[in-house]
Design a protein around this motif. Sequence first.
Motif, PDB file in Angstrom:
ATOM      1  N   UNK B  68       0.828  -1.190   0.000  1.00  0.00           N
ATOM      2  CA  UNK B  68       0.000   0.000   0.000  1.00  0.00           C
ATOM      3  C   UNK B  68       0.868   1.248   0.000  1.00  0.00           C
ATOM      4  N   UNK B  70       0.417   5.088   0.825  1.00  0.00           N
ATOM      5  CA  UNK B  70      -0.484   6.107   1.365  1.00  0.00           C
ATOM      6  C   UNK B  70       0.340   7.128   2.157  1.00  0.00           C
ATOM      7  N   UNK B  71       0.968   8.071   1.449  1.00  0.00           N
ATOM      8  CA  UNK B  71       1.893   9.000   2.100  1.00  0.00           C
ATOM      9  C   UNK B  71       1.222   9.803   3.216  1.00  0.00           C
ATOM     10  N   UNK B  73      -0.673   8.838   5.423  1.00  0.00           N
ATOM     11  CA  UNK B  73      -0.664   8.086   6.669  1.00  0.00           C
ATOM     12  C   UNK B  73       0.667   7.391   6.909  1.00  0.00           C
ATOM     13  N   UNK B 241      -3.992   2.867  -5.011  1.00  0.00           N
ATOM     14  CA  UNK B 241      -3.033   3.080  -3.926  1.00  0.00           C
ATOM     15  C   UNK B 241      -2.562   1.788  -3.270  1.00  0.00           C
ATOM     16  N   UNK B 261       3.663  11.312 -10.585  1.00  0.00           N
ATOM     17  CA  UNK B 261       2.407  11.871 -10.105  1.00  0.00           C
ATOM     18  C   UNK B 261       2.570  12.712  -8.854  1.00  0.00           C
ATOM     19  N   UNK B 262       3.485  12.300  -7.986  1.00  0.00           N
ATOM     20  CA  UNK B 262       3.536  12.948  -6.686  1.00  0.00           C
ATOM     21  C   UNK B 262       4.758  13.822  -6.460  1.00  0.00           C
ATOM     22  N   UNK B 264       5.859  16.507  -7.846  1.00  0.00           N
ATOM     23  CA  UNK B 264       5.589  17.930  -7.814  1.00  0.00           C
ATOM     24  C   UNK B 264       4.970  18.372  -6.499  1.00  0.00           C
ATOM     25  N   UNK B 265       4.279  17.452  -5.860  1.00  0.00           N
ATOM     26  CA  UNK B 265       3.525  17.775  -4.665  1.00  0.00           C
ATOM     27  C   UNK B 265       4.276  17.452  -3.381  1.00  0.00           C
ATOM     28  N   UNK B 266       5.219  16.532  -3.495  1.00  0.00           N
ATOM     29  CA  UNK B 266       5.757  15.938  -2.278  1.00  0.00           C
ATOM     30  C   UNK B 266       6.793  16.828  -1.603  1.00  0.00           C
ATOM     31  N   UNK B 267       6.970  16.594  -0.325  1.00  0.00           N
ATOM     32  CA  UNK B 267       8.023  17.289   0.406  1.00  0.00           C
ATOM     33  C   UNK B 267       8.496  16.375   1.530  1.00  0.00           C
ATOM     34  N   UNK B 270       8.173  12.135   2.311  1.00  0.00           N
ATOM     35  CA  UNK B 270       7.405  11.683   1.155  1.00  0.00           C
ATOM     36  C   UNK B 270       8.252  11.789  -0.118  1.00  0.00           C
TER      37      UNK B 270
END
Lengths: 310, 306
Positions: B68, B70-71, B73, B241, B261-262, B264-267, B270
């Motif tokens: 799974x 699920x960043x 969580x 997911x 996918x992630x 650009x959003x991650x920091x 993550x």
Amino acid sequence: MKRMKKILITLLTIALIGALGGCSSNSNSETNTDVTPTTEPTAEATKAPEATTEPTEAAETDGDLSGTISITGSTSVEKILMDMIDEFTALNPDVNINYTGTGSSAGIADTLAGSNDIGASSRELKDEEKVDGLKQVIFAYDGIAVAVNPANTVTDITLEDLVKIYSGEITNWNQVGGSDANIVVVSREGASGTRGAFEELIKLEDAGGLVEDATVLEGNGNVQQSVAGNANAIGYVSFSFIDETVKALTVGGVEPTAENAKAGTYSLSRPFIFASMEATQTPVAKAFLEFAVSEDGQGFVEDHGGIRVD
Amino acid sequence: MKKIAYKDNKISKRSEFPEKLFHGIFLVCALASVLSVIAIILFVFSKGLKPFFGDDAYSFLKFITGMKWDPGNDIYGVFYMIAGSVLATLGAIVLGVPIGLLTAVFIAEIAPKKLVAIIKPAIELLAGIPSVIYGAFGLGVIVPAINKISPTGQGESLLAVICVLTIMILPTIISLSESSIRAVPKSYREASLGLGASKTQTIFKAVIPAARSGILTATVLGIGRAIGETMAVMMIAGNNIGGLPKSIFSKIRPLTTNIAMEMGYASGKHQDMLFATGVILFVFIMVINITLIKLTSRLGSQGSSS
């Protein structure tokens, strides 16, 4: 050999001139177009060096604003924010604002790291993000609409059923009064502010979290498009994205409108936040934050389906 | 004698500097790719291995066997992505290699020149189409078609990914196989035909075995392309997911997609975990390349000795 040398030198010179010339003319036109858009580009370029310093000096003495603000963060706020930026830079021609839609979590992380002036977020700050000196300004509230395909016969959904759909307990539309078809659950990527807010609002965590088989799409627009193209899909998007290609469900009988969200009867709403570090805040960033909650700024919030803070 | 005389020459002394200069330029150019690879490896590995060390370390075993992602969580598992990537690549190879090989045989051995003049440019064009266009095609044509027959009620699936990847690896396989088939000496065919074999027998018993090293190279490069493909796959894979794909109608989330996918959003953690996903992908690509080098060198030596 001599000839080659000559050619090499000429080439290098051309390259150097090109690079230098390119740089200077670029910066000139950028700084100058706002002030004198009608003058000829060549004339502009030649008198550029003095021209660039003049307006800033004048601005300082006049007490007008000048400078650059960099904003990163939520993509949900983009439409509202773009209009605010346009208006603010029109009122203050010497201000330059850059916005990059990187997602709420990244925007707040940038603010904490000091790499932007303002971080935009479409969810409330998490506990670990609430550090000393971080100032947050709520500039709008937004509703999250539950979107289904227009061909779907379901028109209303209760919060309980919504949680069950997203946690995978309900898998067929006939369990919520629709036709006999599998429910295609569409969600957003991790770190999306809309996803964070949505999951928090429906308390998905307590129900076991998002169903593993959910389709994950990046951005409000993709979710909207996917739901528009699949009769069995269900997704959630910011109010500002809803159009006629999808159908927004009423949640517990309450219409998904700005008025209902503001009144608190529509349960899926969240704040839009600007976060900035108080200690390093520039005057121009401060002015922009004030503008965002002013009458003018709030007008743009309303124009794009957002909900005013006052 | 001549050398010394040359050295004393004024002109040659003057030319020494440019000689050295160009030597340096060539060396820098040659080192550029090597340095890039080293820089990328250092960067990706240093970022990607960070979350597995230190006080707040995430168990590497949990990462590699996790079902799974699920960043939100703090759950990072990539095993189901590895499975998805491998299955999609395998499917594309199983479909793509026979189609590609037979097309190559057709172009090189059977087709009349006029037909080749149409097919070859078409294949070259297929190789030049940007990957996002393949994704759009998949989303607009393949996904709705699968949607009609899928029991899950959705077209985004392993099957859709396999279909699009097959089309995408075809140009690689066809053009490489074709040139290796063309490289088979004419005498092989003449000998085979002279022994009384039919044209089909000649192709399958003499020409293809002789060209096998090139065909294998094509396959391995096809695998590389399929496993590394991101944009097109992201649009049609579903990107669930968690959970292993149970049938070809299941959604998958390939390793590449997870990063694209992630990122650009991650920091923070993550983001490091996305780099860790990149490390896994990197290892895959390296294994494929080493296999390729080993295979071609072994088959090459076999070919020359037989």
